[in-house]
Design a protein around this motif. Structure first.
Motif, PDB file in Angstrom:
ATOM      1  N   LEU A 281      30.551  45.713  43.297  1.00  0.00           N
ATOM      2  CA  LEU A 281      30.842  44.292  43.160  1.00  0.00           C
ATOM      3  C   LEU A 281      29.548  43.508  43.309  1.00  0.00           C
ATOM      4  N   PRO A 282      29.379  42.433  42.522  1.00  0.00           N
ATOM      5  CA  PRO A 282      28.173  41.618  42.679  1.00  0.00           C
ATOM      6  C   PRO A 282      28.084  41.069  44.100  1.00  0.00           C
ATOM      7  N   ILE A 283      26.920  41.146  44.699  1.00  0.00           N
ATOM      8  CA  ILE A 283      26.704  40.649  46.060  1.00  0.00           C
ATOM      9  C   ILE A 283      25.554  39.659  46.037  1.00  0.00           C
ATOM     10  N   GLY A 284      25.837  38.442  46.462  1.00  0.00           N
ATOM     11  CA  GLY A 284      24.806  37.427  46.560  1.00  0.00           C
ATOM     12  C   GLY A 284      24.860  36.777  47.912  1.00  0.00           C
ATOM     13  N   SER A 285      24.339  35.548  47.992  1.00  0.00           N
ATOM     14  CA  SER A 285      24.378  34.788  49.243  1.00  0.00           C
ATOM     15  C   SER A 285      24.943  33.392  48.989  1.00  0.00           C
ATOM     16  N   GLY A 286      25.648  33.229  47.861  1.00  0.00           N
ATOM     17  CA  GLY A 286      26.170  31.932  47.472  1.00  0.00           C
ATOM     18  C   GLY A 286      27.456  31.553  48.177  1.00  0.00           C
ATOM     19  N   PRO A 287      28.028  30.407  47.855  1.00  0.00           N
ATOM     20  CA  PRO A 287      29.209  29.892  48.556  1.00  0.00           C
ATOM     21  C   PRO A 287      30.475  30.709  48.325  1.00  0.00           C
ATOM     22  N   PHE A 288      30.529  31.497  47.242  1.00  0.00           N
ATOM     23  CA  PHE A 288      31.694  32.339  46.975  1.00  0.00           C
ATOM     24  C   PHE A 288      31.263  33.790  46.846  1.00  0.00           C
ATOM     25  N   ARG A 289      32.111  34.686  47.343  1.00  0.00           N
ATOM     26  CA  ARG A 289      31.890  36.122  47.175  1.00  0.00           C
ATOM     27  C   ARG A 289      32.958  36.685  46.240  1.00  0.00           C
ATOM     28  N   VAL A 290      32.630  37.767  45.564  1.00  0.00           N
ATOM     29  CA  VAL A 290      33.593  38.415  44.676  1.00  0.00           C
ATOM     30  C   VAL A 290      34.505  39.289  45.524  1.00  0.00           C
ATOM     31  N   SER A 291      35.790  38.952  45.567  1.00  0.00           N
ATOM     32  CA  SER A 291      36.742  39.732  46.358  1.00  0.00           C
ATOM     33  C   SER A 291      37.551  40.692  45.494  1.00  0.00           C
ATOM     34  N   GLU A 292      37.584  40.437  44.171  1.00  0.00           N
ATOM     35  CA  GLU A 292      38.284  41.347  43.259  1.00  0.00           C
ATOM     36  C   GLU A 292      37.664  41.211  41.878  1.00  0.00           C
ATOM     37  N   LEU A 293      37.480  42.338  41.207  1.00  0.00           N
ATOM     38  CA  LEU A 293      36.883  42.314  39.877  1.00  0.00           C
ATOM     39  C   LEU A 293      37.451  43.464  39.062  1.00  0.00           C
ATOM     40  N   SER A 294      38.097  43.124  37.937  1.00  0.00           N
ATOM     41  CA  SER A 294      38.622  44.132  37.028  1.00  0.00           C
ATOM     42  C   SER A 294      38.454  43.599  35.616  1.00  0.00           C
ATOM     43  N   GLU A 295      38.904  44.354  34.646  1.00  0.00           N
ATOM     44  CA  GLU A 295      38.792  43.924  33.254  1.00  0.00           C
ATOM     45  C   GLU A 295      39.526  42.620  33.005  1.00  0.00           C
ATOM     46  N   ARG A 297      40.825  40.436  35.678  1.00  0.00           N
ATOM     47  CA  ARG A 297      40.893  39.436  36.743  1.00  0.00           C
ATOM     48  C   ARG A 297      39.619  39.409  37.570  1.00  0.00           C
ATOM     49  N   LEU A 298      39.229  38.176  37.919  1.00  0.00           N
ATOM     50  CA  LEU A 298      38.130  37.936  38.844  1.00  0.00           C
ATOM     51  C   LEU A 298      38.640  37.027  39.947  1.00  0.00           C
ATOM     52  N   SER A 299      38.422  37.421  41.189  1.00  0.00           N
ATOM     53  CA  SER A 299      38.782  36.568  42.323  1.00  0.00           C
ATOM     54  C   SER A 299      37.524  36.266  43.126  1.00  0.00           C
ATOM     55  N   LEU A 300      37.295  34.983  43.366  1.00  0.00           N
ATOM     56  CA  LEU A 300      36.192  34.534  44.206  1.00  0.00           C
ATOM     57  C   LEU A 300      36.780  33.957  45.482  1.00  0.00           C
ATOM     58  N   SER A 301      36.289  34.411  46.619  1.00  0.00           N
ATOM     59  CA  SER A 301      36.754  33.907  47.905  1.00  0.00           C
ATOM     60  C   SER A 301      35.623  33.155  48.598  1.00  0.00           C
ATOM     61  N   ALA A 302      35.982  32.077  49.276  1.00  0.00           N
ATOM     62  CA  ALA A 302      34.976  31.302  50.003  1.00  0.00           C
ATOM     63  C   ALA A 302      34.249  32.207  50.997  1.00  0.00           C
ATOM     64  N   PHE A 303      32.936  32.097  51.035  1.00  0.00           N
ATOM     65  CA  PHE A 303      32.117  32.914  51.933  1.00  0.00           C
ATOM     66  C   PHE A 303      31.921  32.151  53.238  1.00  0.00           C
TER      67      PHE A 303
END
Length: 594
Positions: A281-295, A297-303
């Protein structure tokens, strides 16, 4: 997806060809079903019993040697899927319903039926989570999921999402025209302008919990080099990146570079953890993190560990439906389809829509008179006055600031007919490729009708972005758009230099060399000098009719009326960190959440 329903659809589809004349009854054994469902015969009997209880099948076991079992279907697979979707919506499980549709493999007609009740379930919603409200924004994108990789970001939505996940060292602020601190809290240039030092914030964490250090900044550049990123054409002046302790980074350049802060603030140099591996999963330091990633669906959760202000939204769910009907009236962002009961927001885009010739294809477009005829057909003022839509004003450059009204003169259809005749055009078809979007369809058909009036066979050819560039490469002409971010200088420079967009793919080597020669000293120039280079580059394209500017456009988006904090960015998407939902008090009046 509901397991028993998935098994029903699998059985139904598998036995479809075994039912003569499309009958709803087929002969099958428990052993055959066990092989089909990858389970034991005992589990098959359990599944059959569940399906009978649901009223979907009648199972008649075979009695005696040679008497096969009979399976009768009482519902079509499509009916079962539709029933399940509606059941999930009634239970308030819109996310599960969207996942079900995405994974079902349903055709476009069925998807249109399945999505018809979704309007009121998309947008921003509060979901109960323990003792507090959990604010979730749901979106549908009618495009395929693009790789979320800062080294190869291309589409506007991809850039937008990556900007929520990753952070750069600094960021250009369009309002003030200055650079603001992000991961770096301070920076300075050496006396000659070929050495830049950045001092990092302490305590910044990546989404995996690790502290960000100077080694990650250095590794970010090395990763771009390993992946042979198109961004390297912008970063070629960087000779070395040094670390001085854990919180100081020094960039050494091959020559002075007055434009360097723009490069450091780009998405390409947004900091990626040094241990970032492929396939994770992509890992950054931004305000949202990737909590789910598939063909689908993408879910971004507040970090919660974000060094800045935590987003007011708790989660953003995006479903990707690339084969969907674009005219469906469902809630979504940045597509030009109205949603009943929503607020419409329009904002000018920094950029324009244009036509570009593919000089790697043989054809009449290699002759100047032919291109001049198309320039007359693609009348910029008529585009705006006759078609309207998202077209704001005629363009003679990529930005309104570059558009000179005196350069907009076109000509008459009679003049275009004479030019077409002078070019030696022999009646062959000229293919016009464009993405399958409403406004591009309108523009392509408008241009086709005008072409017919002068005897030109123009064939509109919509293409699927999911299948990539080969479709574009086979056409002589393309409709394209360029939309620039707040740091428009960086984006426009990248447009001219990166070599992987329409401009890079469609011009011949000698044309590109003439264009790129204008940018040799670009990064040593001040703002006025850079603006002059941009103007000359755009005139080169326009005067030779290699590229035909069309109209400056606007962004249009529809938002749930309970959604507040809307601040549209330059790409036409809202700032997710500022969005929040307005609830209701006990009297039914809107009440702000604090």
């Amino acid at each position: 997806m509901d397991h028993v329903m998935r098994q029903y659809i699998t059985i139904h589809d598998h036995l479809r060809n075994a039912r003569p004349g499309g009958e709803e009854e087929a002969s099958v054994t428990v052993a055959q079903l066990a092989e089909l469902l990858h389970c034991t015969p005992r589990n098959v009997k359990f599944v059959l019993r569940k399906l009978e209880e649901a009223g979907w099948i009648v199972w008649v076991p075979g009695r005696g040697r040679g008497n096969g079992s009979k399976l009768r279907f009482l519902r079509s697979a499509e009916d079962v899927l539709e029933l399940r979707v509606r059941s999930l919506l009634e239970q308030g499980r819109a996310s599960d319903a969207l996942d079900l549709i995405a994974q079902s493999g349903a055709d476009e007609g069925l998807k249109a039926r399945l999505w018809s009740p979704f309007n009121r379930y998309l947008g921003l919603h509060s979901e109960p989570a323990d003792s507090q409200d959990y604010d979730v924004l749901r979106m549908i994108r009618y495009r395929k999921m693009e790789p979320l990789d800062t080294s190869s970001a291309y589409t506007a939505f991809e850039v937008y999402i990556l900007g929520q996940i990753y952070e750069p060292l600094i960021k250009y602020d369009a309002a003030s025209g200055k650079f603001q601190p992000r991961l770096a809290h301070r920076w300075e240039a050496g006396e000659r302008g070929d050495r830049w030092t950045f001092h990092l914030r302490k305590g910044v964490r990546f989404h995996n919990g690790r502290l960000l250090t100077s080694a990650d900044v250095r590794e970010t550049l090395l990763r771009l080099r390993r992946k042979e990123s198109a961004a390297l054409s912008l970063l070629r002046d960087i000779e070395q990146v040094e670390t001085s302790g854990e919180y100081t980074v020094i960039f050494r350049l091959s020559r002075p570079n007055a434009f360097f802060l723009h490069l450091v603030g780009s998405l390409y140099l947004s900091v990626v953890p040094a241990e970032s591996g492929e396939g994770n999963l992509p890992i950054g330091s931004g305000p949202f993190r990737v909590s789910e990633l598939s063909e689908h669906r993408l879910s971004l959760s507040a970090f919660d560990g974000y060094y800045g202000y935590r987003p007011l939204l708790d989660r953003v769910d995006v479903w990707f439906m690339p084969n969907a009907d674009h005219d469906l009236r469902t809630y979504h962002l940045s597509e030009d389809d109205e949603v009943a009961g929503s607020r419409q927001i329009d904002s000018p885009a920094q950029g324009c829509r244009y036509l570009i010739f593919n000089f790697h294809r043989e054809g009449p477009h290699h002759r100047a008179d032919f291109r001049r005829a198309i320039r007359i057909l693609y009348d910029r003022e008529l585009l705006v006055s006759e078609l309207g839509g998202d077209r704001l004003s005629p363009a003679s450059g990529f930005l309104p600031r570059f558009s000179d009204p005196s350069a907009l003169s076109s000509g008459t259809l009679e003049e275009a007919r004479d030019l077409l005749r002078a070019s030696g055009y022999g009646g062959e078809a000229v293919r016009l490729v464009f993405t399958d979007k409403k406004e591009e369809w309108i523009e392509a058909n408008w241009l086709r009708r005008r072409a017919e009036q002068i005897g030109l066979r123009l064939e509109p050819c919509p293409y699927d972005p999911a299948l990539g560039y080969p479709q574009v490469d086979e056409a002589e002409l393309a409709i394209a758009s360029e939309v620039l971010e707040d740091d428009w200088e960086l984006d426009l420079l990248n447009f001219f230099l990166n070599g992987i967009n329409y401009l890079g793919r469609m011009l011949l080597d000698e044309q590109r060399e003439e264009l790129l020669a204008l940018f040799d000293g670009f990064m040593r120039e001040d703002a006025d000098g850079r603006a002059d280079i941009f103007a000359r580059a755009q005139r080169l394209l326009g005067d030779n009719n290699w590229l035909l500017y069309g109209a400056h456009t606007s962004h249009r988006a529809y938002f749930n009326r309970s959604l507040y904090g809307l601040r549209m960015g330059s790409l036409g998407f809202p700032n997710l960190s500022r969005l929040w939902v307005r609830g209701e008090d006990s009297d039914g009046e809107a009440a702000g959440k604090h």
